[in-house]
Design a protein around this motif. Structure first.
Motif, PDB file in Angstrom:
ATOM      1  N   THR A 225       0.552 -10.434  -0.641  1.00 53.56           N
ATOM      2  CA  THR A 225       0.356  -9.966  -2.022  1.00 53.56           C
ATOM      3  C   THR A 225       0.772  -8.499  -2.151  1.00 53.56           C
ATOM      4  O   THR A 225       1.313  -8.089  -3.184  1.00 53.56           O
ATOM      5  CB  THR A 225      -1.104 -10.140  -2.441  1.00 53.56           C
ATOM      6  OG1 THR A 225      -1.955  -9.508  -1.471  1.00 53.56           O
ATOM      7  CG2 THR A 225      -1.475 -11.609  -2.557  1.00 53.56           C
ATOM      8  N   ALA A 226       0.537  -7.712  -1.108  1.00 54.06           N
ATOM      9  CA  ALA A 226       0.940  -6.298  -1.146  1.00 54.06           C
ATOM     10  C   ALA A 226       2.462  -6.170  -1.210  1.00 54.06           C
ATOM     11  O   ALA A 226       3.002  -5.328  -1.939  1.00 54.06           O
ATOM     12  CB  ALA A 226       0.391  -5.557   0.070  1.00 54.06           C
ATOM     13  N   GLU A 227       3.160  -7.002  -0.461  1.00 57.00           N
ATOM     14  CA  GLU A 227       4.629  -6.946  -0.469  1.00 57.00           C
ATOM     15  C   GLU A 227       5.195  -7.391  -1.820  1.00 57.00           C
ATOM     16  O   GLU A 227       6.177  -6.830  -2.307  1.00 57.00           O
ATOM     17  CB  GLU A 227       5.181  -7.821   0.654  1.00 57.00           C
ATOM     18  CG  GLU A 227       4.934  -7.240   2.042  1.00 57.00           C
ATOM     19  CD  GLU A 227       5.179  -8.228   3.149  1.00 57.00           C
ATOM     20  OE1 GLU A 227       5.315  -7.798   4.317  1.00 57.00           O
ATOM     21  OE2 GLU A 227       5.232  -9.461   2.864  1.00 57.00           O
ATOM     22  N   ILE A 228       4.560  -8.396  -2.411  1.00 58.67           N
ATOM     23  CA  ILE A 228       4.998  -8.846  -3.738  1.00 58.67           C
ATOM     24  C   ILE A 228       4.774  -7.746  -4.761  1.00 58.67           C
ATOM     25  O   ILE A 228       5.644  -7.463  -5.603  1.00 58.67           O
ATOM     26  CB  ILE A 228       4.235 -10.126  -4.148  1.00 58.67           C
ATOM     27  CG1 ILE A 228       4.620 -11.287  -3.222  1.00 58.67           C
ATOM     28  CG2 ILE A 228       4.521 -10.486  -5.605  1.00 58.67           C
ATOM     29  CD1 ILE A 228       3.770 -12.522  -3.394  1.00 58.67           C
ATOM     30  N   ALA A 229       3.607  -7.096  -4.704  1.00 53.54           N
ATOM     31  CA  ALA A 229       3.292  -6.029  -5.663  1.00 53.54           C
ATOM     32  C   ALA A 229       4.231  -4.841  -5.505  1.00 53.54           C
ATOM     33  O   ALA A 229       4.591  -4.187  -6.494  1.00 53.54           O
ATOM     34  CB  ALA A 229       1.843  -5.592  -5.486  1.00 53.54           C
ATOM     35  N   ARG A 230       4.636  -4.542  -4.262  1.00 50.93           N
ATOM     36  CA  ARG A 230       5.490  -3.387  -4.009  1.00 50.93           C
ATOM     37  C   ARG A 230       6.968  -3.657  -4.259  1.00 50.93           C
ATOM     38  O   ARG A 230       7.768  -2.714  -4.339  1.00 50.93           O
ATOM     39  CB  ARG A 230       5.323  -2.916  -2.561  1.00 50.93           C
ATOM     40  CG  ARG A 230       4.026  -2.174  -2.264  1.00 50.93           C
ATOM     41  CD  ARG A 230       4.099  -1.480  -0.911  1.00 50.93           C
ATOM     42  NE  ARG A 230       5.201  -0.538  -0.842  1.00 50.93           N
ATOM     43  CZ  ARG A 230       6.277  -0.670  -0.056  1.00 50.93           C
ATOM     44  NH1 ARG A 230       6.407  -1.732   0.735  1.00 50.93           N
ATOM     45  NH2 ARG A 230       7.229   0.246  -0.039  1.00 50.93           N
ATOM     46  N   TRP A 231       7.366  -4.922  -4.388  1.00 50.70           N
ATOM     47  CA  TRP A 231       8.777  -5.261  -4.495  1.00 50.70           C
ATOM     48  C   TRP A 231       9.518  -4.458  -5.576  1.00 50.70           C
ATOM     49  O   TRP A 231      10.606  -3.925  -5.320  1.00 50.70           O
ATOM     50  CB  TRP A 231       8.939  -6.763  -4.737  1.00 50.70           C
ATOM     51  CG  TRP A 231      10.361  -7.225  -4.780  1.00 50.70           C
ATOM     52  CD1 TRP A 231      11.163  -7.359  -5.882  1.00 50.70           C
ATOM     53  CD2 TRP A 231      11.173  -7.594  -3.663  1.00 50.70           C
ATOM     54  NE1 TRP A 231      12.416  -7.800  -5.531  1.00 50.70           N
ATOM     55  CE2 TRP A 231      12.457  -7.952  -4.172  1.00 50.70           C
ATOM     56  CE3 TRP A 231      10.957  -7.664  -2.288  1.00 50.70           C
ATOM     57  CZ2 TRP A 231      13.495  -8.378  -3.352  1.00 50.70           C
ATOM     58  CZ3 TRP A 231      11.990  -8.091  -1.472  1.00 50.70           C
ATOM     59  CH2 TRP A 231      13.241  -8.427  -2.000  1.00 50.70           C
ATOM     60  N   PRO A 232       8.985  -4.314  -6.793  1.00 50.03           N
ATOM     61  CA  PRO A 232       9.728  -3.562  -7.818  1.00 50.03           C
ATOM     62  C   PRO A 232       9.962  -2.096  -7.451  1.00 50.03           C
ATOM     63  O   PRO A 232      10.908  -1.478  -7.946  1.00 50.03           O
ATOM     64  CB  PRO A 232       8.841  -3.678  -9.062  1.00 50.03           C
ATOM     65  CG  PRO A 232       8.018  -4.906  -8.826  1.00 50.03           C
ATOM     66  CD  PRO A 232       7.760  -4.912  -7.357  1.00 50.03           C
ATOM     67  N   GLN A 233       9.096  -1.531  -6.592  1.00 54.21           N
ATOM     68  CA  GLN A 233       9.240  -0.119  -6.226  1.00 54.21           C
ATOM     69  C   GLN A 233      10.065   0.082  -4.952  1.00 54.21           C
ATOM     70  O   GLN A 233      10.412   1.212  -4.607  1.00 54.21           O
ATOM     71  CB  GLN A 233       7.857   0.514  -6.016  1.00 54.21           C
ATOM     72  CG  GLN A 233       7.090   0.784  -7.315  1.00 54.21           C
ATOM     73  CD  GLN A 233       6.524  -0.476  -7.904  1.00 54.21           C
ATOM     74  OE1 GLN A 233       5.933  -1.278  -7.192  1.00 54.21           O
ATOM     75  NE2 GLN A 233       6.694  -0.654  -9.206  1.00 54.21           N
ATOM     76  N   MET A 234      10.382  -0.996  -4.244  1.00 47.08           N
ATOM     77  CA  MET A 234      11.142  -0.857  -3.003  1.00 47.08           C
ATOM     78  C   MET A 234      12.592  -0.510  -3.299  1.00 47.08           C
ATOM     79  O   MET A 234      13.162  -0.948  -4.299  1.00 47.08           O
ATOM     80  CB  MET A 234      11.112  -2.176  -2.211  1.00 47.08           C
ATOM     81  CG  MET A 234       9.785  -2.541  -1.601  1.00 47.08           C
ATOM     82  SD  MET A 234       9.965  -4.109  -0.679  1.00 47.08           S
ATOM     83  CE  MET A 234       8.274  -4.370  -0.146  1.00 47.08           C
ATOM     84  N   ASN A 235      13.197   0.277  -2.391  1.00 48.67           N
ATOM     85  CA  ASN A 235      14.638   0.456  -2.485  1.00 48.67           C
ATOM     86  C   ASN A 235      15.330  -0.678  -1.722  1.00 48.67           C
ATOM     87  O   ASN A 235      14.676  -1.506  -1.090  1.00 48.67           O
ATOM     88  CB  ASN A 235      15.065   1.829  -1.954  1.00 48.67           C
ATOM     89  CG  ASN A 235      14.672   2.037  -0.493  1.00 48.67           C
ATOM     90  OD1 ASN A 235      14.769   1.127   0.333  1.00 48.67           O
ATOM     91  ND2 ASN A 235      14.235   3.249  -0.158  1.00 48.67           N
ATOM     92  N   ASP A 236      16.657  -0.707  -1.772  1.00 48.65           N
ATOM     93  CA  ASP A 236      17.384  -1.829  -1.175  1.00 48.65           C
ATOM     94  C   ASP A 236      17.158  -1.932   0.331  1.00 48.65           C
ATOM     95  O   ASP A 236      17.053  -3.034   0.876  1.00 48.65           O
ATOM     96  CB  ASP A 236      18.886  -1.693  -1.454  1.00 48.65           C
ATOM     97  CG  ASP A 236      19.236  -2.095  -2.867  1.00 48.65           C
ATOM     98  OD1 ASP A 236      18.362  -2.664  -3.545  1.00 48.65           O
ATOM     99  OD2 ASP A 236      20.380  -1.840  -3.302  1.00 48.65           O
ATOM    100  N   ASP A 237      17.089  -0.798   1.039  1.00 46.74           N
ATOM    101  CA  ASP A 237      16.871  -0.843   2.484  1.00 46.74           C
ATOM    102  C   ASP A 237      15.526  -1.475   2.814  1.00 46.74           C
ATOM    103  O   ASP A 237      15.421  -2.293   3.740  1.00 46.74           O
ATOM    104  CB  ASP A 237      16.946   0.568   3.077  1.00 46.74           C
ATOM    105  CG  ASP A 237      18.367   1.110   3.094  1.00 46.74           C
ATOM    106  OD1 ASP A 237      19.308   0.284   3.023  1.00 46.74           O
ATOM    107  OD2 ASP A 237      18.537   2.332   3.177  1.00 46.74           O
TER     108      ASP A 237
END
Length: 266
Positions: free
Chosen positions: A31-43
């Motif tokens: 769930t943390a990775e899903i929530a952070r996805w929009p803020q992640m850069n491509d790398d």
């Protein structure tokens, strides 16, 4: 949203249910990775995407037991590119279909890896059902508004009909859509099934659950065309004979489509 964040597509396939291991049933992210996805850069996204195949293998090891897995992945429409056209047989039935738009539905074409070869999971519907009562079919049914997509609908229906859980189903891809004479547009979802599954048929919908060897169903000599009269018109329907079961109509046609796609014909 910054366009740089759109370059790496989300692995979400619309099956958004959290499993006991804390990972999403569909995309295998926390769930943390899903929530952070929009803020992640491509790398960051690429690093996460490189981790997901290992999670998939450790969770759904039964998929790796499927001998035809690579051939299927090459033959099916991928989960990320669901076909949107009418059923491949739609023109044949256009003058026989009920009025109005088709009813969108999905079925689960489940493949079970066994030591003696891959098996196809089939059901026989109870006689009293309104549509196709008593017929052999794949688990499945109408896509409800609560279903995110056909994959979610096929998984939900399989759970309701024979108690398959999402963790016992590993979707691989789509066959071509199929139109039924009763006015349904069916999206077949091909999936690997955990061989340890225990079917619990819902007596209101399913009279029997059984398996048939994939090799038998893919052999051209085991499939025949039968001429029938329907509303004053002669039609050819497909049919297999299996001990104690008659596999015909829509189910036989979808298996034929699977054979054609594996052969590179469809």
């Amino acid at each position: 949203m910054n366009s740089a964040y759109r370059a790496v597509l989300s692995p979400c396939i619309g099956v958004c249910t959290l499993a006991d291991d804390g990972l999403c049933q569909g995309c295998l992210r926390t769930t943390a990775e899903i929530a952070r996805w929009p803020q992640m850069n491509d790398d960051e996204r690429l690093r996460l995407m490189e981790v997901l195949p290992g999670r998939e293998q450790s969770r759904a090891g039964f998929e790796s037991l499927l001998r035809e897995r690579e051939a299927l992945l090459g033959a099916l429409h991928p989960l990320t590119a669901m076909p949107t056209r009418d059923g491949w047989n739609h023109e044949e039935l256009v003058d026989l279909l009920p009025p109005g738009p088709p009813v969108e539905s999905a079925v689960l074409a489940g493949l079970v890896p066994r030591k003696h070869g891959t098996q196809v999971l089939l059901t026989r519907r109870t006689d009293g059902l309104r549509h196709h009562g008593g017929q052999v079919s794949f688990p499945g049914g109408r896509i409800e508004t609560s279903d995110l997509n056909p994959v979610a609908a096929a998984i939900r229906e399989s759970n309701e009909e024979i108690a398959l859980t999402a963790r016992q189903i590993s979707p691989l891809g789509f066959l071509d859509p199929f139109t039924t004479i009763s006015g349904f547009r069916v999206m077949p979802v091909v999936a690997a099934i955990d061989p340890a599954y225990v079917a619990v048929p819902n007596p209101d919908e399913v009279a029997d659950v059984f398996e048939v060897p994939l090799d038998f169903l893919m052999a051209p000599e085991n499939l025949r065309r039968v001429e029938v009269d329907y509303r004053g018109r002669r039609r050819a329907v497909l049919e297999y004979d299996w001990p104690g079961q008659r596999i015909w109509g829509a189910t036989a046609a979808m298996l034929f489509n699977l054979r054609e796609r594996l052969a590179g014909i469809a």
